[in-house]
Structures are given as structure tokens and as C-alpha cells.
Write a protein that holds these residues in place. Structure first.
Motif, PDB file in Angstrom:
ATOM      1  N   GLY A   1      -9.651 -25.788  21.749  1.00 24.71           N
ATOM      2  CA  GLY A   1      -8.572 -24.863  20.423  1.00 24.71           C
ATOM      3  C   GLY A   1      -8.097 -25.398  19.399  1.00 24.71           C
ATOM      4  O   GLY A   1      -8.114 -24.556  18.051  1.00 24.71           O
ATOM      5  N   HIS A   2      -8.558 -26.482  18.787  1.00 23.00           N
ATOM      6  CA  HIS A   2      -8.201 -27.552  17.841  1.00 23.00           C
ATOM      7  C   HIS A   2      -9.041 -27.338  16.531  1.00 23.00           C
ATOM      8  O   HIS A   2      -9.228 -26.908  15.569  1.00 23.00           O
ATOM      9  CB  HIS A   2      -7.304 -28.472  18.004  1.00 23.00           C
ATOM     10  N   CYS A   3     -10.214 -27.127  17.399  1.00 24.82           N
ATOM     11  CA  CYS A   3     -11.483 -27.153  16.655  1.00 24.82           C
ATOM     12  C   CYS A   3     -11.776 -25.142  16.100  1.00 24.82           C
ATOM     13  O   CYS A   3     -12.168 -24.587  14.942  1.00 24.82           O
ATOM     14  CB  CYS A   3     -12.606 -27.255  17.494  1.00 24.82           C
ATOM     15  N   LEU A   4     -11.574 -24.461  16.655  1.00 25.42           N
ATOM     16  CA  LEU A   4     -11.139 -22.747  16.641  1.00 25.42           C
ATOM     17  C   LEU A   4     -10.881 -22.511  14.873  1.00 25.42           C
ATOM     18  O   LEU A   4      -9.534 -22.804  15.014  1.00 25.42           O
ATOM     19  CB  LEU A   4     -11.102 -22.150  16.963  1.00 25.42           C
ATOM     20  N   ALA A   5     -11.404 -21.761  14.381  1.00 26.56           N
ATOM     21  CA  ALA A   5     -10.899 -21.303  13.041  1.00 26.56           C
ATOM     22  C   ALA A   5     -11.618 -20.178  12.536  1.00 26.56           C
ATOM     23  O   ALA A   5     -11.041 -20.064  11.796  1.00 26.56           O
ATOM     24  CB  ALA A   5     -12.095 -22.562  11.696  1.00 26.56           C
ATOM     25  N   ASN A   6     -12.167 -19.657  13.156  1.00 24.25           N
ATOM     26  CA  ASN A   6     -12.318 -17.841  12.808  1.00 24.25           C
ATOM     27  C   ASN A   6     -11.320 -16.997  13.720  1.00 24.25           C
ATOM     28  O   ASN A   6     -11.230 -16.838  14.689  1.00 24.25           O
ATOM     29  CB  ASN A   6     -14.132 -17.538  13.459  1.00 24.25           C
ATOM     30  N   ALA A   7     -10.544 -16.872  13.126  1.00 23.98           N
ATOM     31  CA  ALA A   7      -9.460 -15.793  13.785  1.00 23.98           C
ATOM     32  C   ALA A   7      -9.887 -14.398  14.329  1.00 23.98           C
ATOM     33  O   ALA A   7      -8.734 -14.187  14.349  1.00 23.98           O
ATOM     34  CB  ALA A   7      -8.350 -15.753  12.707  1.00 23.98           C
ATOM     35  N   THR A   8     -11.630 -13.819  13.888  1.00 26.53           N
ATOM     36  CA  THR A   8     -11.589 -12.735  15.129  1.00 26.53           C
ATOM     37  C   THR A   8     -11.816 -13.250  15.938  1.00 26.53           C
ATOM     38  O   THR A   8     -11.988 -12.010  17.467  1.00 26.53           O
ATOM     39  CB  THR A   8     -12.949 -12.513  13.934  1.00 26.53           C
ATOM     40  N   VAL A   9     -11.567 -14.056  16.401  1.00 24.12           N
ATOM     41  CA  VAL A   9     -11.825 -14.772  18.007  1.00 24.12           C
ATOM     42  C   VAL A   9     -10.395 -14.276  18.801  1.00 24.12           C
ATOM     43  O   VAL A   9      -9.524 -14.771  18.429  1.00 24.12           O
ATOM     44  CB  VAL A   9     -12.107 -16.219  18.440  1.00 24.12           C
ATOM     45  N   ARG A  10     -10.775 -13.645  19.285  1.00 26.38           N
ATOM     46  CA  ARG A  10      -9.181 -13.347  20.950  1.00 26.38           C
ATOM     47  C   ARG A  10      -8.892 -14.200  21.599  1.00 26.38           C
ATOM     48  O   ARG A  10     -10.381 -14.188  22.711  1.00 26.38           O
ATOM     49  CB  ARG A  10      -9.227 -11.577  21.417  1.00 26.38           C
ATOM     50  N   VAL A  11      -8.169 -14.830  21.652  1.00 30.14           N
ATOM     51  CA  VAL A  11      -8.306 -16.294  22.955  1.00 30.14           C
ATOM     52  C   VAL A  11      -6.947 -15.741  24.102  1.00 30.14           C
ATOM     53  O   VAL A  11      -5.854 -14.478  24.176  1.00 30.14           O
ATOM     54  CB  VAL A  11      -6.960 -16.948  22.454  1.00 30.14           C
ATOM     55  N   VAL A  12      -7.129 -15.967  25.357  1.00 35.78           N
ATOM     56  CA  VAL A  12      -6.781 -15.677  26.465  1.00 35.78           C
ATOM     57  C   VAL A  12      -7.029 -17.329  26.844  1.00 35.78           C
ATOM     58  O   VAL A  12      -7.441 -17.537  27.091  1.00 35.78           O
ATOM     59  CB  VAL A  12      -7.214 -14.908  27.170  1.00 35.78           C
ATOM     60  N   THR A  13      -5.204 -17.509  27.310  1.00 34.84           N
ATOM     61  CA  THR A  13      -5.080 -19.464  27.721  1.00 34.84           C
ATOM     62  C   THR A  13      -3.760 -19.135  28.546  1.00 34.84           C
ATOM     63  O   THR A  13      -3.145 -18.487  28.177  1.00 34.84           O
ATOM     64  CB  THR A  13      -5.057 -20.247  26.227  1.00 34.84           C
ATOM     65  N   GLY A  14      -3.660 -20.252  29.578  1.00 38.26           N
ATOM     66  CA  GLY A  14      -2.473 -20.926  30.188  1.00 38.26           C
ATOM     67  C   GLY A  14      -2.625 -22.546  29.985  1.00 38.26           C
ATOM     68  O   GLY A  14      -1.459 -22.486  30.908  1.00 38.26           O
ATOM     69  N   ASN A  15      -2.706 -22.844  28.446  1.00 39.47           N
ATOM     70  CA  ASN A  15      -2.511 -23.864  27.650  1.00 39.47           C
ATOM     71  C   ASN A  15      -1.699 -24.043  27.173  1.00 39.47           C
ATOM     72  O   ASN A  15      -1.729 -24.250  25.622  1.00 39.47           O
ATOM     73  CB  ASN A  15      -4.195 -24.403  27.220  1.00 39.47           C
ATOM     74  N   LEU A  16      -0.583 -24.125  27.545  1.00 39.89           N
ATOM     75  CA  LEU A  16       0.554 -24.087  27.062  1.00 39.89           C
ATOM     76  C   LEU A  16       0.177 -24.845  25.249  1.00 39.89           C
ATOM     77  O   LEU A  16       1.269 -23.746  24.254  1.00 39.89           O
ATOM     78  CB  LEU A  16       1.459 -24.014  27.860  1.00 39.89           C
ATOM     79  N   PRO A  17       0.418 -25.587  25.443  1.00 40.24           N
ATOM     80  CA  PRO A  17       0.367 -26.330  23.730  1.00 40.24           C
ATOM     81  C   PRO A  17      -0.157 -26.108  22.764  1.00 40.24           C
ATOM     82  O   PRO A  17      -0.145 -25.966  21.817  1.00 40.24           O
ATOM     83  CB  PRO A  17      -0.087 -27.805  24.184  1.00 40.24           C
TER      84      PRO A  17
END
Length: 252
Positions: free
Chosen positions: A107-123
């Protein structure tokens, strides 16, 4: 007697890596199934294992570590795995990010904001939101030790979503068996995550390959990709490489 004790020590090693079937153990050691049952009975009396129908599991699970503790372990390997995983994400992808430290590094490596993220990783949620990502949060019960969500509410939300790719962590991963975790709720959610994703990626450093440190399992029923680190040995990788449904990507 010495041969019997040696065999029992080797059986205990195999059970610790997930091999628990009586018939499979009998074939491996070239002895009868009844001999293996006697060995398992002896290990059970000593408290080392717990008998199951057709086999055995370790009697004592490894203690589950907190997220901060996990983040300090194998950190360079996890960062390399995260970079490799980020490399398979394309513009416009929808991705599902599991809880855990290795997926957190992704998650910290993602840089392209066109990616849609679904997560339960609260931090990860505030990190991604501040970077401009579209984020959907799974509801559910929070596991404080991992800061991830589980439970029926998380599953309810997830059943109404599909994603291009899911990235999963685990306490251990065994080819042909799946992912091991500390609780049935974690495994149930991981199974559903895989069902709702077009492609499945498992992020596991070399210390987790072939390991069964917990007693709950999420089987993987579709083709998937293992992303691990450069320290993974050929012996560790061979069970994964030998299976046609598994692709192995070793981070550098």
C-alpha cells in the motif's frame, strides 16, 4: 527403537509444515499406515501434536505477533516483495488489499491514483486517501492485533464487490494446501477475497514458505501467483514451481 524415535522426530517436522495425512506419511517413510498411527499416538501422548481424522496437527500454535512486531521482521524482504507486487498493478485496476505487514508495505508503494483500492487494512486507509486514491473500506470487526477487519459485515460488503486483483498475506503458505492463519474468520474472509478477484497474488517472504504455524486454513481454488523474496531457496520454491496453477515471482 532408535529408528522409531528418528522417524517420530521427522514426522513432527513434517506435521509442522502441514503434512498430516497418515497415508502420505506412510508412503514417505515406507512403512505401514498402522506404524504411522502408532507414531502419531506416541507424539499425541507427549503433547506435541493433536490427532485429527486421518492425521494430526501441531498441538500448540505459534503466538500471533502484533502488526508493529511484524513490520520489524524481514522488513527489507517485505519491501522488495511490495515493489514487485506494485509492478503488476496497471492503470485503472481495482485492487483488494488484505491486512498484514507485507500487504501494508505494498500500500505504501502505490503511486498511481487511478487505481481503486478496496481494503480492510485500517492503517493503510489514511495513507491512501491522502494520496488521492479512491478507497472503499470493508466494514466488520477489528482485530486489534493486526488492525484488519473480519466477520460477517466485512463479508457482506465484499460480496457486493468485484476487483481485478487481490493481494493476500498469510502466516504461512503451503503449495497444494493454501494459506494458514490464526482464526477461522480470517480464513473465511481470505477465501471470499479470492472468489471476488480476477487474479490472486500471495505476498509471502521466504520464512513463510512451507510453514504451518497456525491451525486454520484458506485453500486456494484458482490459479494464483506467489510473490516472495530473493532469499527463498530452490528447495522452498520447488513445491510451488511444480504445480501448474502457481506462478512464482521472486523479488530482487
Amino acid at each position: 527403537m532408535r529408528h522409531s524415535n528418528d522417524r517420530r522426530r521427522r514426522i513432527l517436522d513434517l506435521v509442522s509444515t502441514g503434512e498430516e495425512d497418515v497415508d502420505a506419511l506412510a508412503r514417505r517413510f515406507g512403512v505401514s499406515a498402522s506404524t504411522i498411527r502408532r507414531d502419531l499416538a506416541g507424539l499425541s501422548r507427549s503433547g506435541a501434536i493433536t490427532r485429527t481424522y486421518g492425521g494430526a496437527v501441531l498441538a500448540h500454535r505459534a503466538p500471533e505477533q502484533t502488526l508493529p512486531d511484524r513490520e520489524r521482521i524481514q522488513s527489507s524482504a517485505k519491501e522488495a516483495i511490495a515493489r514487485a507486487a506494485a509492478g503488476v498493478i496497471q492503470d485503472g485496476d481495482s485492487v483488494l488489499l488484505d491486512s498484514g505487514s507485507t500487504v501494508g508495505a505494498l500500500g505504501h508503494c502505490l503511486a498511481n491514483a487511478t487505481v481503486r483500492v478496496v481494503t480492510g487494512n485500517l492503517p493503510l486507509v489514511p495513507v491512501l486517501v491522502q494520496r488521492g486514491f479512491q478507497v472503499t473500506i470493508l466494514g466488520g470487526d477489528v482485530r486489534s492485533i493486526s488492525m484488519g477487519v473480519v466477520g460477517s459485515l466485512a463479508e457482506l460488503v465484499l460480496r457486493r464487490l468485484t476487483v481485478d486483483k487481490v493481494f493476500l498475506g498469510a502466516d504461512g503458505v503451503i503449495a497444494g494446501r493454501g494459506l494458514c492463519e490464526a482464526s477461522p474468520e480470517q480464513c473465511a474472509l481470505k477465501e471470499l477475497m479470492m472468489a471476488q478477484a480476477g487474479s490472486v497474488f500471495v505476498l509471502a517472504d521466504s520464512s513463510k514458505l512451507g510453514q504451518a504455524t497456525q491451525q486454520c486454513w484458506a485453500p486456494i481454488s484458482k490459479p494464483w501467483t506467489l510473490i516472495t523474496d530473493a532469499k527463498a531457496s530452490e528447495a522452498q520454491l520447488q513445491p510451488f514451481l511444480s504445480r501448474p496453477e502457481i506462478t512464482v515471482l521472486r523479488a530482487r
